[in-house]
Design an enzyme around this catalytic site. Structure first.
Site, PDB file in Angstrom:
ATOM      1  NE  ARG A  21      40.735  40.317  52.384  1.00 15.04           N
ATOM      2  CZ  ARG A  21      41.447  41.133  53.151  1.00 15.04           C
ATOM      3  NH1 ARG A  21      41.734  40.804  54.361  1.00 15.04           N
ATOM      4  NH2 ARG A  21      41.857  42.305  52.708  1.00 15.04           N
ATOM      5  CB  THR A  22      41.683  37.493  45.913  1.00 13.61           C
ATOM      6  OG1 THR A  22      40.551  38.180  46.429  1.00 13.61           O
ATOM      7  CG2 THR A  22      41.245  36.624  44.745  1.00 13.61           C
ATOM      8  CE  LYS A  27      60.858  43.758  30.660  1.00 15.49           C
ATOM      9  NZ  LYS A  27      61.501  42.466  30.380  1.00 15.49           N
ATOM     10  NE  ARG A  39      41.784  41.026  42.505  1.00 19.33           N
ATOM     11  CZ  ARG A  39      41.454  41.203  43.779  1.00 19.33           C
ATOM     12  NH1 ARG A  39      42.088  42.091  44.517  1.00 19.33           N
ATOM     13  NH2 ARG A  39      40.491  40.502  44.325  1.00 19.33           N
ATOM     14  CG  HIS A  59      35.958  39.299  43.316  1.00 23.74           C
ATOM     15  ND1 HIS A  59      36.603  38.072  43.264  1.00 23.74           N
ATOM     16  CD2 HIS A  59      36.621  40.032  44.255  1.00 23.74           C
ATOM     17  CE1 HIS A  59      37.610  38.079  44.131  1.00 23.74           C
ATOM     18  NE2 HIS A  59      37.636  39.255  44.735  1.00 23.74           N
TER      19      HIS A  59
HETATM   20  C1  NCD Z   1      37.265  42.862  47.104  1.00 19.88           C
HETATM   21  C2  NCD Z   1      37.746  43.169  45.679  1.00 19.88           C
HETATM   22  O1  NCD Z   1      38.929  43.051  45.392  1.00 19.88           O
HETATM   23  O2  NCD Z   1      36.880  43.475  44.902  1.00 19.88           O
HETATM   24  N1  NCD Z   1      38.288  42.326  47.900  1.00 19.88           N
HETATM   25  C3  NCD Z   1      38.468  40.972  47.911  1.00 19.88           C
HETATM   26  O3  NCD Z   1      38.819  40.372  46.930  1.00 19.88           O
HETATM   27  N2  NCD Z   1      38.189  40.330  49.043  1.00 19.88           N
HETATM   28  C4  NCD Z   1      36.584  43.987  47.757  1.00 19.88           C
HETATM   29  C5  NCD Z   1      37.281  45.314  47.842  1.00 19.88           C
HETATM   30  O4  NCD Z   1      38.424  45.467  47.395  1.00 19.88           O
HETATM   31  O5  NCD Z   1      36.677  46.221  48.393  1.00 19.88           O
END
Ligand code: NCD
Length: 305
Positions: free
Chosen positions: A51-52, A80, A101, A129
């Site tokens: 999703r993100t 690397k 991320r 997040h």
């Molecule tokens: C979350 C995350 O990555 O922290 N997912 C997301 O970005 N929607 C929650 C999760 O992974 O449980």
């Protein structure tokens, strides 16, 4: 130049403006369809995501921009041994904005300090997040009609869940929010968050039983047990099915309670709950696109040009 590392990087007033913009983008997609023409978003993901990353990419495409990036550390030069600082210096000359991320807490912050383009923290380890929090707040504001004056239950892995940490910090700024933390002993909210709530005199309780508090909740935020942050698999197996939200538990809830979940779901919400009108998690994922559109637009200073 502005980055987004923590949900508190925007004031409450700035967030209101951002959410108004996101709602307008939802209603009038054509108005914004070309506003990022010629701009590029880099998605640098050193940890899995559906999703993100895809909602960031969809958001940029909806604004008429382009996207480039990588979706795992293995497929980037991190494999690397390249540092995040070096990577971002180079990406600064390839793209106009970057969503990152990383499994290490603080890595996007290190990147931001070296970057010539805005950096958005798309999740750093068990820490923060912020764009999930923007998604959660926009969902609550749009579906409940208000931010504040509600009782929210956060349930599951409150220790490692970064979405929980960011959401609590963000909600502390609104009036009349009561928190109920629902978790097994081993997965309680970290001490630094409890200290924060105490210092602000904010109402919270910590319980183990979900059933016991169900009737009080206006919002229930379910979370996945964060397997990848556990030190041993046995503990994960013991705790992973501690909470399973099902139809019979939903019967104890208010008629207008909303169930939220950042997704991905594993077992913590039974699929039979999906058809309940109070289940808002798939709609929530849709709001994630609008809020990321508004965020990209704002950080690129599009409206100001
Ligand atoms: C979350 C995350 O990555 O922290 N997912 C997301 O970005 N929607 C929650 C999760 O992974 O449980």
């Amino acid at each position: 130049m502005r980055h987004l590392m923590n949900p508190l990087d925007f004031s409450v007033e700035e967030l209101d403006k951002l959410f108004d913009l996101a709602n307008d983008m939802e209603k009038n997609p054509k108005k914004y369809a070309e506003c990022c023409h010629g701009k590029k978003l880099a998605t640098c993901f050193y940890e899995p995501s559906t999703r993100t990353r895809l909602s960031f990419e969809a958001a940029m495409m909806n604004l008429g921009g382009n996207v480039l990036g990588f979706s795992s550390a293995d497929s980037s030069s991190a494999a690397k041994g390249e540092s995040v600082s070096d990577t971002i210096r180079v990406i600064s000359s390839y793209a106009d904005i970057c969503a990152m991320r990383h499994p290490k807490e603080g890595a996007p912050m290190v990147a931001a300090s070296r970057s010539r383009i805005p950096v958005i923290n798309a999740g750093d380890g068990g820490h923060q997040h912020p764009t999930q929090t923007l998604t959660d707040l926009l969902t609550i504001r749009s579906l409940k009609g208000r931010l504040g004056n509600f009782t929210i239950g956060l349930c599951g892995d409150l220790k490692f869940g970064r979405t929980v940490h960011s959401l609590i910090e963000a909600l502390c700024r609104y009036e009349g929010v009561q928190f109920i933390f629902i978790s097994p002993e081993e997965l309680k909210v970290p001490d630094y968050i409890i200290e924060l709530l105490k210092s602000k005199n904010i109402d919270y309780t910590e319980v183990i039983s979900l059933e016991e508090v169900m009737p009080q909740l206006d919002l229930l935020y379910m979370t996945r047990v964060q397997r990848e942050r556990f030190f041993n698999e046995e503990d994960y197996i013991r705790l992973k099915d501690f909470y399973i939200l099902n139809k019979s538990k939903m019967e104890m809830a208010k008629e207008d309670m909303l169930v939220l979940h950042p997704l991905p779901r594993v077992n913590e919400i039974s699929v039979e709950v999906d058809d309940d009108p109070r289940a808002a998690y798939f709609e929530q994922a849709q709001y994630g696109v609008y809020v990321r559109m508004a965020l990209i637009y704002t950080l690129l200073g599009i409206g100001e040009e």
